[in-house]
Design a protein around this motif. Sequence first.
Motif, short mmCIF file in Angstrom:
data_model
loop_
_atom_site.label_atom_id
_atom_site.label_comp_id
_atom_site.label_asym_id
_atom_site.label_seq_id
_atom_site.Cartn_x
_atom_site.Cartn_y
_atom_site.Cartn_z
N GLY A 137 56.90 7.19 35.20
CA GLY A 137 58.08 6.69 35.86
C GLY A 137 57.88 6.38 37.41
O GLY A 137 58.47 5.50 38.14
N ASP A 138 56.95 6.96 38.11
CA ASP A 138 56.65 7.00 39.39
C ASP A 138 55.65 5.94 39.94
O ASP A 138 54.85 6.07 41.15
CB ASP A 138 56.42 8.21 40.15
N VAL A 139 55.13 5.26 39.00
CA VAL A 139 54.21 4.07 39.15
C VAL A 139 54.72 2.65 39.30
O VAL A 139 54.62 2.19 37.98
CB VAL A 139 52.86 4.25 38.35
N SER A 150 66.36 12.21 42.78
CA SER A 150 65.09 12.09 41.92
C SER A 150 64.20 10.96 42.61
O SER A 150 64.92 10.01 43.27
CB SER A 150 65.61 11.57 40.46
N LYS A 151 63.08 11.12 42.70
CA LYS A 151 62.09 10.09 43.40
C LYS A 151 62.43 8.88 42.88
O LYS A 151 61.98 7.93 43.38
CB LYS A 151 60.72 10.63 43.58
N LEU A 152 62.44 8.76 41.46
CA LEU A 152 62.62 7.39 40.70
C LEU A 152 63.85 6.70 41.14
O LEU A 152 64.01 5.57 41.16
CB LEU A 152 62.86 7.64 39.38
N ILE A 212 54.16 7.32 43.22
CA ILE A 212 54.74 7.79 44.66
C ILE A 212 55.15 9.34 44.16
O ILE A 212 56.09 9.51 43.33
CB ILE A 212 56.02 7.03 44.62
N ASN A 213 54.48 10.24 45.01
CA ASN A 213 54.98 11.58 45.05
C ASN A 213 55.52 11.89 46.19
O ASN A 213 55.91 13.06 46.11
CB ASN A 213 53.55 12.32 44.50
N SER A 214 55.45 11.60 47.25
CA SER A 214 55.84 11.78 48.72
C SER A 214 56.55 10.34 49.25
O SER A 214 56.42 9.63 48.95
CB SER A 214 54.90 12.52 49.49
MG MG Z 1 52.90 11.11 40.29
#
Ligand code: MG
Length: 458
Positions: A103-105, A21-23, A225-227
């Motif tokens: 969750g990705d900010v 998971s990116k998180l 954050i997506n990548s």
């Molecule tokens: Mg995003």
Amino acid sequence: MSLTTIILAAGKSTRMLSLKSKLLFKISGEHIIEHVCRAVASINSKNIVCVLGNSPQQLKDFIKQNEIQSVDQKNPCGTANAVKIAISSMPVNKNNKILILCGDVPFISPVTLKRMVSKLDNSDLCLGTYIQENPAGYGRIIRDNKKIVEIIEEKDASSKIKKVNEINTGIICINEGVLRKFIGKIKNNNKQKEYYLTDIIKLLSDNNYKISSYTIKNGLETMGINSKKDLVDLERKLLIKKANDLLNKGVLIRDVMRTDIKGDLKVQKDVEIDINCIFEDKVSIGSNTTIGHNCYLNRCKIGKNVHIKPNTIIFGATIGDNCIVGPYARIRPGTILKNDAQVGNFVEVKNSIIGNRTKINHLSYIGDAELGADINVGAGCITCNYDGEKKYKTIIESNSFIGSGTRLVAPVKVGKGSYIAAGSTVTKDTPGGGSLTIARSKQISIPKWKSKATKGKK
Ligand code: MG
Ligand code: UD1
């Protein structure tokens, strides 16, 4: 009025090109999701619900450990669907406010969140926006006569819409009653066939609900954050900002581009930091201290007038005033260097107390030991602290001299004022009081050894 926060964390992280998971990627020393949870913990949100999908166990464990309630979005088919699942798990309270975060900010600040929540007193929905120089990837805010009427996602945007640089930060605060009324009305007729939470804006606007916005000034707060590229770009920006902030406060940071302050670094006057140093977790540095290049400092306290020479690692330790450490020293957790101590090159110290003015300057391992004051430890000395099962303690009392290449087999105590001959293997306590302990085989020389050894050979 009460407040519930929903953290969206069920996305598939497709653009991260990773199995995890990116998180759970770390940024500035902590997982992305940890930063978000910390921000939420400092606003007055009674309930927090995190939407998880087929999330890895590690993410589920993290949410559980933080005592955050979670719901499962088995098929992550859009942010609106995620929010729908979250609210269907909550008791209905039409007077409640709901704050929705992605969750990705990671660097959203509690101050921003509080301001947005309070803006909801005079509107039905408050949207966090940001003016982004390069808005690619974000949802664009469409206004008609200043009023927000719609959000169009990047993938559905025409080239004209793509030029709009007011973006959706993904942070939305909305009255629960309004959210419940419209969430089910969102459709997935877009390029990604996803239920976009952002479509709620058009629904509210068409039905004359009041939409307010809060323009966030600090771009670091709003970056999602997506990548992996997003991850490293954001981290670099943050680290440069932190280094610049300290430079402006009078810390001589030789190169802000090559200084990574990932945690909380507290610094007194006249501190100098050379290039390529990394600081993690809580680190404090006293006045007039110099940190050489390539040092790694994590969870440690450094006194004043200290010289940390290049390539030194200090982790979980306290360094007293006027100490000299390194180059190439490794100071491990539980170590305390008292004032004026010196630990030099290729010396490893673990869970030990090193007394005032004591010197261990070359190639040694000191573990689970207590050293008094004014001791000299010669080159290449080792405390043999481990028998394969347990660790044992070595005590060296003050004013002792440990000859080079000594091995101290713990548990053992070197009495005050002992002298240990170089190359000794000390297994018993030494009496001290100016005595010399020699614990090595006596030197002998065998005459004509070469001619005996080669007898009979050509
Ligand atoms: Mg995003
Ligand atoms: C979203 C916004 C976009 C905004 C950007 C800000 C939507 C449709 N778009 O886009 O307007 O500019 O954030 O960073 O909301 N998630 C779920 N379940 C899902 C899908 C996503 O929980 O079914 C979670 C993700 O884990 C993530 C968050 O929602 O934490 C946002 O999803 P993501 O796919 O990153 O949306 P963006 O394309 O960044």
